[in-house]
Motif scaffolding. Sequence first.
Motif, PDB file in Angstrom:
ATOM      1  N   THR A   1      -7.147   4.534  -3.176  1.00 37.44           N
ATOM      2  CA  THR A   1      -7.261   5.833  -2.528  1.00 37.44           C
ATOM      3  C   THR A   1      -7.132   6.912  -3.607  1.00 37.44           C
ATOM      4  O   THR A   1      -6.703   6.624  -4.740  1.00 37.44           O
ATOM      5  CB  THR A   1      -6.153   6.012  -1.488  1.00 37.44           C
ATOM      6  OG1 THR A   1      -4.884   6.023  -2.161  1.00 37.44           O
ATOM      7  CG2 THR A   1      -6.179   4.882  -0.472  1.00 37.44           C
ATOM      8  N   PRO A   2      -7.493   8.158  -3.313  1.00 38.21           N
ATOM      9  CA  PRO A   2      -7.330   9.225  -4.316  1.00 38.21           C
ATOM     10  C   PRO A   2      -5.911   9.334  -4.850  1.00 38.21           C
ATOM     11  O   PRO A   2      -5.705   9.579  -6.041  1.00 38.21           O
ATOM     12  CB  PRO A   2      -7.759  10.479  -3.550  1.00 38.21           C
ATOM     13  CG  PRO A   2      -8.727   9.985  -2.529  1.00 38.21           C
ATOM     14  CD  PRO A   2      -8.202   8.644  -2.110  1.00 38.21           C
ATOM     15  N   VAL A   3      -4.912   9.132  -3.974  1.00 36.95           N
ATOM     16  CA  VAL A   3      -3.512   9.213  -4.417  1.00 36.95           C
ATOM     17  C   VAL A   3      -3.186   8.063  -5.366  1.00 36.95           C
ATOM     18  O   VAL A   3      -2.540   8.259  -6.407  1.00 36.95           O
ATOM     19  CB  VAL A   3      -2.566   9.193  -3.200  1.00 36.95           C
ATOM     20  CG1 VAL A   3      -1.109   9.143  -3.657  1.00 36.95           C
ATOM     21  CG2 VAL A   3      -2.801  10.407  -2.330  1.00 36.95           C
TER      22      VAL A   3
ATOM     23  N   LYS B   1      -5.325   6.374  -7.222  1.00 36.82           N
ATOM     24  CA  LYS B   1      -6.087   6.588  -8.447  1.00 36.82           C
ATOM     25  C   LYS B   1      -5.370   7.557  -9.382  1.00 36.82           C
ATOM     26  O   LYS B   1      -5.243   7.303 -10.585  1.00 36.82           O
ATOM     27  CB  LYS B   1      -7.485   7.115  -8.100  1.00 36.82           C
ATOM     28  CG  LYS B   1      -8.324   7.473  -9.313  1.00 36.82           C
ATOM     29  CD  LYS B   1      -9.674   8.044  -8.872  1.00 36.82           C
ATOM     30  CE  LYS B   1     -10.483   8.515 -10.080  1.00 36.82           C
ATOM     31  NZ  LYS B   1     -11.789   9.117  -9.673  1.00 36.82           N
ATOM     32  N   LYS B   2      -4.877   8.636  -8.821  1.00 42.03           N
ATOM     33  CA  LYS B   2      -4.197   9.641  -9.643  1.00 42.03           C
ATOM     34  C   LYS B   2      -2.913   9.074 -10.228  1.00 42.03           C
ATOM     35  O   LYS B   2      -2.575   9.321 -11.403  1.00 42.03           O
ATOM     36  CB  LYS B   2      -3.906  10.880  -8.803  1.00 42.03           C
ATOM     37  CG  LYS B   2      -3.326  12.048  -9.599  1.00 42.03           C
ATOM     38  CD  LYS B   2      -3.252  13.299  -8.740  1.00 42.03           C
ATOM     39  CE  LYS B   2      -4.638  13.777  -8.356  1.00 42.03           C
ATOM     40  NZ  LYS B   2      -4.599  15.053  -7.600  1.00 42.03           N
ATOM     41  N   LYS B   3      -2.181   8.299  -9.435  1.00 39.96           N
ATOM     42  CA  LYS B   3      -0.945   7.711  -9.945  1.00 39.96           C
ATOM     43  C   LYS B   3      -1.235   6.738 -11.087  1.00 39.96           C
ATOM     44  O   LYS B   3      -0.523   6.733 -12.102  1.00 39.96           O
ATOM     45  CB  LYS B   3      -0.184   6.987  -8.823  1.00 39.96           C
ATOM     46  CG  LYS B   3       1.103   6.338  -9.303  1.00 39.96           C
ATOM     47  CD  LYS B   3       1.783   5.521  -8.231  1.00 39.96           C
ATOM     48  CE  LYS B   3       2.466   6.384  -7.221  1.00 39.96           C
ATOM     49  NZ  LYS B   3       3.397   5.597  -6.347  1.00 39.96           N
ATOM     50  N   LEU B   4      -2.274   5.931 -10.939  1.00 47.66           N
ATOM     51  CA  LEU B   4      -2.631   4.986 -11.996  1.00 47.66           C
ATOM     52  C   LEU B   4      -3.080   5.720 -13.265  1.00 47.66           C
ATOM     53  O   LEU B   4      -2.777   5.283 -14.384  1.00 47.66           O
ATOM     54  CB  LEU B   4      -3.729   4.044 -11.514  1.00 47.66           C
ATOM     55  CG  LEU B   4      -4.126   2.917 -12.480  1.00 47.66           C
ATOM     56  CD1 LEU B   4      -2.924   2.066 -12.861  1.00 47.66           C
ATOM     57  CD2 LEU B   4      -5.238   2.044 -11.873  1.00 47.66           C
ATOM     58  N   GLN B   5      -3.761   6.823 -13.104  1.00 46.92           N
ATOM     59  CA  GLN B   5      -4.159   7.626 -14.264  1.00 46.92           C
ATOM     60  C   GLN B   5      -2.937   8.214 -14.964  1.00 46.92           C
ATOM     61  O   GLN B   5      -2.871   8.253 -16.200  1.00 46.92           O
ATOM     62  CB  GLN B   5      -5.123   8.727 -13.835  1.00 46.92           C
ATOM     63  CG  GLN B   5      -6.518   8.209 -13.467  1.00 46.92           C
ATOM     64  CD  GLN B   5      -7.422   9.296 -12.910  1.00 46.92           C
ATOM     65  OE1 GLN B   5      -6.960  10.207 -12.229  1.00 46.92           O
ATOM     66  NE2 GLN B   5      -8.718   9.205 -13.196  1.00 46.92           N
ATOM     67  N   HIS B   6      -1.971   8.671 -14.189  1.00 48.27           N
ATOM     68  CA  HIS B   6      -0.726   9.179 -14.780  1.00 48.27           C
ATOM     69  C   HIS B   6      -0.009   8.085 -15.561  1.00 48.27           C
ATOM     70  O   HIS B   6       0.482   8.308 -16.675  1.00 48.27           O
ATOM     71  CB  HIS B   6       0.197   9.723 -13.678  1.00 48.27           C
ATOM     72  CG  HIS B   6      -0.278  11.015 -13.101  1.00 48.27           C
ATOM     73  ND1 HIS B   6       0.232  11.542 -11.929  1.00 48.27           N
ATOM     74  CD2 HIS B   6      -1.207  11.908 -13.530  1.00 48.27           C
ATOM     75  CE1 HIS B   6      -0.353  12.703 -11.666  1.00 48.27           C
ATOM     76  NE2 HIS B   6      -1.237  12.935 -12.613  1.00 48.27           N
TER      77      HIS B   6
ATOM     78  N   LYS C   1       0.830  -1.203   0.000  1.00 50.15           N
ATOM     79  CA  LYS C   1       0.000   0.000   0.000  1.00 50.15           C
ATOM     80  C   LYS C   1       0.874   1.267   0.000  1.00 50.15           C
ATOM     81  O   LYS C   1       0.588   2.230  -0.713  1.00 50.15           O
ATOM     82  CB  LYS C   1      -0.909   0.007   1.231  1.00 50.15           C
ATOM     83  CG  LYS C   1      -2.080  -0.949   1.154  1.00 50.15           C
ATOM     84  CD  LYS C   1      -2.961  -0.798   2.393  1.00 50.15           C
ATOM     85  CE  LYS C   1      -4.179  -1.692   2.351  1.00 50.15           C
ATOM     86  NZ  LYS C   1      -5.033  -1.499   3.556  1.00 50.15           N
ATOM     87  N   GLN C   2       1.914   1.239   0.813  1.00 51.53           N
ATOM     88  CA  GLN C   2       2.785   2.406   0.886  1.00 51.53           C
ATOM     89  C   GLN C   2       3.497   2.656  -0.444  1.00 51.53           C
ATOM     90  O   GLN C   2       3.650   3.806  -0.864  1.00 51.53           O
ATOM     91  CB  GLN C   2       3.811   2.211   2.011  1.00 51.53           C
ATOM     92  CG  GLN C   2       3.205   2.208   3.409  1.00 51.53           C
ATOM     93  CD  GLN C   2       4.257   1.995   4.484  1.00 51.53           C
ATOM     94  OE1 GLN C   2       5.453   2.014   4.210  1.00 51.53           O
ATOM     95  NE2 GLN C   2       3.802   1.783   5.720  1.00 51.53           N
ATOM     96  N   VAL C   3       3.920   1.595  -1.097  1.00 46.94           N
ATOM     97  CA  VAL C   3       4.595   1.747  -2.402  1.00 46.94           C
ATOM     98  C   VAL C   3       3.652   2.345  -3.431  1.00 46.94           C
ATOM     99  O   VAL C   3       4.038   3.217  -4.219  1.00 46.94           O
ATOM    100  CB  VAL C   3       5.129   0.384  -2.885  1.00 46.94           C
ATOM    101  CG1 VAL C   3       5.552   0.460  -4.341  1.00 46.94           C
ATOM    102  CG2 VAL C   3       6.294  -0.067  -2.034  1.00 46.94           C
ATOM    103  N   LEU C   4       2.401   1.903  -3.435  1.00 43.87           N
ATOM    104  CA  LEU C   4       1.439   2.387  -4.418  1.00 43.87           C
ATOM    105  C   LEU C   4       1.101   3.868  -4.215  1.00 43.87           C
ATOM    106  O   LEU C   4       0.715   4.554  -5.161  1.00 43.87           O
ATOM    107  CB  LEU C   4       0.158   1.552  -4.360  1.00 43.87           C
ATOM    108  CG  LEU C   4       0.312   0.072  -4.730  1.00 43.87           C
ATOM    109  CD1 LEU C   4      -1.028  -0.651  -4.587  1.00 43.87           C
ATOM    110  CD2 LEU C   4       0.849  -0.082  -6.147  1.00 43.87           C
ATOM    111  N   GLU C   5       1.260   4.354  -2.998  1.00 39.74           N
ATOM    112  CA  GLU C   5       0.958   5.757  -2.705  1.00 39.74           C
ATOM    113  C   GLU C   5       2.199   6.641  -2.703  1.00 39.74           C
ATOM    114  O   GLU C   5       2.087   7.858  -2.761  1.00 39.74           O
ATOM    115  CB  GLU C   5       0.256   5.882  -1.343  1.00 39.74           C
ATOM    116  CG  GLU C   5      -1.173   5.389  -1.342  1.00 39.74           C
ATOM    117  CD  GLU C   5      -1.928   5.843  -0.089  1.00 39.74           C
ATOM    118  OE1 GLU C   5      -1.260   6.088   0.945  1.00 39.74           O
ATOM    119  OE2 GLU C   5      -3.164   5.970  -0.148  1.00 39.74           O
TER     120      GLU C   5
END
Length: 275
Positions: A98-100, A102-107, A41-45
Amino acid sequence: MASDVVMAQDSVDVPAVPNQLEQFTILAKSAKGAACLELIKQVLEAPGIHVFGELLAMPNIAELANGPNAKYWNTLNLFAYGTYKQYTKNPKDYLELTPVMKKKLQHLTIVTMAVHTKCIPYNQLLEELEIKNVRDLEDLIIEAIYSDIIHGKLDQKNCQLEIDSALGRDIRTEDIALIWKVLKEWSQSCDSVLGCIEEQINRANSEKARRTKHKEQIEQEIINVKKALKTQLTDADEAMTSDQRETTPGQECRKKSCKSKSGRPIGKSWFKPFT
């Protein structure tokens, strides 16, 4: 609204995250159970981390793929190779983002789209990222540029994103053969272009040598003509001088008899003096 908004990669200072991925990798080697799940989880955020292949290759994380915590492995795999569209099609297979996240995956999805085309229309981005309006889309793109994920500009007049470059994502093992093929074809193309360039260089050098030789021949002919003209002029001057010096004895006598020592004509005067 401006028709063209240019974003430079050095427009803002993005804080560096030194060796953050390496730190997570070291922690993952000994992480077990709940600690391993929390680490994912921490890596993904975590900001600045956009590659996850090293973590996926670790045995303690790879074993999650077939266990009760498969969602953690699926989500990590999604961030490594997938897109936001894949997540929305089967959200039950993944962790709730999480919102963070989601945004990273969109990027990362924008990065994947940039591989196929350097000019991405807004309508494609809106569909793939499932964003409702252009303003939110542009805000997301600007954040990606500021985060040094992509380099490019927003072409608002033509409603498209122009990509100059983007970071690299993880590569699947099955894609290596295709990449090798593409690189081989690219190498062959480079060799072909290099051969054409060398041929043009040789042709240009030959033409230069021919022109140089022709120029030298002309210059030598000009020198020869000048020498010939100079010789002719010298001979003509010598001949004229010789002609001026040559005179006959009779001419000299006639000249002398024409005048006396006093400069008066010699001979009998036909005029009588007055008496």
